[in-house]
Design an enzyme around this catalytic site. Structure first.
Site: not given
Length: 262
Positions: A151, A185
């Site tokens: 992120e 992710h």
């Protein structure tokens, strides 16, 4: 409702791996994606916090007219989907770690799962392991720090390489032959993980299975989009757009990441 979009939300950009599989299988569907990067990672939060966040994400997507919602986050799927299904009329698709195929195909009878703390401690994962992994050792590893690095745009950093080795090498020492990626992710890291595990370990994620389940539910509910005209795909993030835009640029379809104050 057929022309209404599919909604997808995740604790950030990870669910774009699920979006990619859904779009591949259902190219005529309109899609709205919400990256709740502001609250990432979900894995360290309580079940109550995860439900509250998931409700807000759902309300956002419903305000955009979504006909079905994919909870493209393992932690939210394992902790919040039951609540969402009990309180909203639209269908919800959840993500579930690929423990079953890993256990069924393991030769060493030892499989690894790399996931967030929230997923690993969930009832759903426990029940899945009890049901499908009898006689198989499931080596669990919290992927601490991985989501935060992704992120923050450090997907290909030396810090990421070192952290992956720290998490994965101990599982290899226990003779795993399948590695389940229990966070949406993590498929972004597949190539880096392959460099660590080599050819003797099969890496599994749930992207294709989620896409197939989405198609099944759309067919059952008569919600498949039959219009093959212009398709809309919109990508929102409630944090800086840079990381999402970098990933969208890799898709090479000209999409723009949109900032929302949600």
């Amino acid at each position: 409702m057929r022309n209404s979009p599919i909604g997808i939300f995740d604790s950030g950009v990870g669910g774009l791996t699920i979006y990619e599989e859904i779009h591949k299988l259902l190219p005529h569907e309109n899609i709205i994606y919400l990256a709740d990067s502001k609250n990432a990672p979900y894995g360290e939060k309580s079940k109550e916090e995860i439900i509250d966040i998931s409700v807000k994400n759902t309300e956002f997507l419903l305000s955009k007219g979504c006909k079905l919602i994919v909870v493209a986050c393992n932690t939210a799927s394992t902790n919040a989907v039951k609540y969402l299904r009990d309180h909203y009329a639209v269908p919800f698709i959840r993500v579930q770690p690929a423990i079953k195929p890993a256990a069924l195909n393991s030769k060493t009878k030892v499989v690894g799962i790399l996931a967030t703390k929230g997923t690993l401690k969930s009832e759903l994962l426990f029940e899945t392991s009890q049901r499908f992994a009898q006689g198989v050792e499931v080596v669990e590893q919290v992927g601490e720090g991985l989501v935060s690095l992704i992120e923050s745009g450090k997907m290909h950093s030396l810090e990421m390489t070192n952290l992956l080795r720290k998490h994965i090498v101990p599982m290899l020492q226990k003779n795993i032959d399948h590695l389940v990626l229990g966070c949406t992710h993590y498929p972004f890291l597949t190539d880096q993980i392959k460099e660590i595990v080599g050819d003797q370990v099969t890496i599994l994620d749930s992207g294709e299975a989620i896409a197939r389940q989405t198609k099944v539910i759309l067919e059952q509910e008569n919600l498949l989009n039959l219009d093959i005209g212009e398709i809309s795909r919109v990508f929102y993030t409630n944090k800086d757009t840079l990381v999402m835009q970098q990933i969208l640029d890799e898709f090479d379809e000209g999409f723009k990441a949109l900032k929302t104050n949600f």
